[in-house]
Write an enzyme that holds these catalytic residues in place. Structure first.
Site, PDB file in Angstrom:
ATOM      1  N   TYR A 141      -3.215  12.493   0.952  1.00 46.27           N
ATOM      2  CA  TYR A 141      -2.565  11.599  -0.024  1.00 46.27           C
ATOM      3  C   TYR A 141      -1.373  12.323  -0.663  1.00 46.27           C
ATOM      4  CZ  TYR A 141      -2.262   8.214  -3.913  1.00 46.27           C
ATOM      5  OH  TYR A 141      -1.844   7.262  -4.819  1.00 46.27           O
ATOM      6  N   GLU A 167       0.839  -1.207   0.000  1.00 44.86           N
ATOM      7  CA  GLU A 167       0.000   0.000   0.000  1.00 44.86           C
ATOM      8  C   GLU A 167       0.867   1.247   0.000  1.00 44.86           C
ATOM      9  OE1 GLU A 167      -3.086   0.101  -1.199  1.00 44.86           O
ATOM     10  OE2 GLU A 167      -3.598  -1.383   0.322  1.00 44.86           O
ATOM     11  N   ASP A 180      -4.190   0.910  -9.773  1.00 41.17           N
ATOM     12  CA  ASP A 180      -5.614   0.612  -9.936  1.00 41.17           C
ATOM     13  C   ASP A 180      -6.021   0.328 -11.388  1.00 41.17           C
ATOM     14  OD1 ASP A 180      -5.460   1.136  -7.271  1.00 41.17           O
ATOM     15  OD2 ASP A 180      -6.476   3.057  -7.352  1.00 41.17           O
TER      16      ASP A 180
END
Ligand code: GLA
Length: 416
Positions: free
Chosen positions: A248, A39, A198
């Protein structure tokens, strides 16, 4: 290759016919994803290990003879029309930005090179990837959009077709290049500075396999995930993430700052991917405290992914689970992207005997956890999560038992 969600896509085909008065040319299905481990490593040129899940964004579409794009987002009951000739910079529904962006980038980056011009499209869009839950509904939408716009030109990329149709050309680019185009769409048209993971898994997923992806070289390997008596369970906090929010981007900046400082002693490094744990330990004291914590997490997580992949290959599932738990601890304590709700879910899961591993997945600050769990414990997990999570947070969670599916596919509707 099997049809994807035939009940849903048959219904969408009828919706399309009702709306546009003729049959569609194709149905695109692009999956969401869940990341097993790795991650916040993709934008550090590191390793990730996601799977495609059996939840999809579908686009049922057909080419038009003009240069208009007529879209109907069924789940939101919103319509939007734009012209490929006149960029519409006004504020339009958030989902429409992905289609506008993909159309623009496909034309300029891919189709111009091979002498194709985009044609207009009529389309109905619908899906069951939960939105804003960290399962990549937006990547699925941009991937589906890219295949749809190729579809109206009679083009597809290799290995993405359920059934082939005559007069369809299979073209480059390779899936990883198309994934990069989708990522760029998110950056430039949705204002989200996401990594490459993704869209890549949404394109390259494979049934019963996880994707070991090197986010620098974009080399990848499908690793069998023979779950047999093990289930993949996703628990949704139902707390919306704010991925586009500053946190982020702050994490990205802190990682870059760490690299910049460490370049004094290791001039050849260009990202945290290049830093071994051994080297990191030599220089970490020189980093500001927060930068140090963030960078240590990333360096450790990259090692964890590689160890986890080997554990899976050697069928050492318990080591795999331990690494998932350690990954969560790092995200919670060092990278600080978890939140109370995610921690409650992982605490509950990790306290159950037959749960192999549990961690938050995706960007964090809400969204979902991913759990690997023996089948015989799934009811315990379900009832404990429903009861304890709701008691402790006041929010009702959702629980999805998922299958690991294939990446995005186009199904051509027959010409007869
Ligand atoms: C989001 C981004 C991905 C990745 C994850 C964190 O899902 O879209 O690119 O950075 O967060 O691993």
């Amino acid at each position: 290759m099997k049809d994807i969600e035939p009940d849903i896509t048959n219904r969408l085909e009828l919706e399309f016919i009702n709306r546009f008065g003729h049959s569609p040319d194709f149905i695109i299905s692009a999956p969401g994803r869940v990341n097993l481990i790795g991650e916040h490593t993709d934008y550090n040129d590191g390793y990730v290990f996601p799977v495609a899940i059996d939840k999809y964004i579908h686009i049922v579409g057909s080419k038009r003879s003009d240069r208009q794009v007529h879209l109907h987002a069924l789940d939101m009951d919103e319509e939007y029309t734009f012209s490929l000739d006149a960029p519409d910079n006004s504020e339009t529904p958030a989902w429409s930005n992905y289609l506008k962006g993909v159309a623009h980038l496909l034309q300029t980056q891919v189709l111009n090179k091979i002498g194709h011009t985009l044609q207009g499209m009529s389309a109905v869009i619908s899906g069951n990837v939960p939105i804003g839950a960290g399962l990549s509904s937006s990547a699925a939408l941009s991937v589906a959009s890219s295949l749809a716009f190729l579809g109206v030109c009679g083009l597809q990329i290799a290995d993405t077709s359920i059934n082939t149709k005559s007069r369809v050309s299979v073209i480059q680019p390779p899936p990883t290049e198309l994934a990069a185009l989708c990522q760029r769409t998110e950056h430039e048209f949705a204002g989200v500075n996401c990594g490459i993971m993704d869209p890549t898994i949404s394109l390259l997923g494979k049934t019963d396999h996880a994707l070991f992806l090197d986010c620098r070289s974009l080399e990848y390997r499908h690793v069998p995930l023979n779950l047999e008596d093990i289930l993949l369970v996703i628990c949704n906090t139902n707390v919306k993430r704010e991925l586009a929010s500053s946190e982020y981007n702050k994490r990205r900046a802190e990682c870059e700052r760490g690299v910049e400082i460490m370049q004094q002693w290791m001039p050849n490094i260009t990202s945290l991917r290049d830093v071994t744990l051994e080297d990191f330990k030599k220089y970490e004291v020189e980093l500001p405290q927060i930068t140090q914590k963030r960078c240590r997490y990333v360096v450790e997580e990259n090692t964890r992914v590689q160890t986890a992949v080997n554990a899976l290959i050697t069928k050492d599932i318990s080591t795999f689970g331990t690494l998932m738990n350690e990954s969560h601890a790092g995200l919670r304590d060092a990278y600080e992207v978890s939140c109370d709700e995610l921690n409650v879910l992982t605490d509950i899961a990790q306290s159950i005997d037959r749960v192999i591993g549990a961690r938050m997945t995706g960007a964090g600050f809400g969204g979902c956890t991913v759990n690997l769990i023996y089948q015989d414990a799934v009811e315990t997990l379900r009832s404990r999560v429903m009861k304890e999570y709701t008691q402790r947070t006041g929010i009702e969670p959702d629980i999805y038992v998922c299958n690991v599916g294939d990446g995005a596919r186009i199904k051509w509707i027959s010409e007869t």
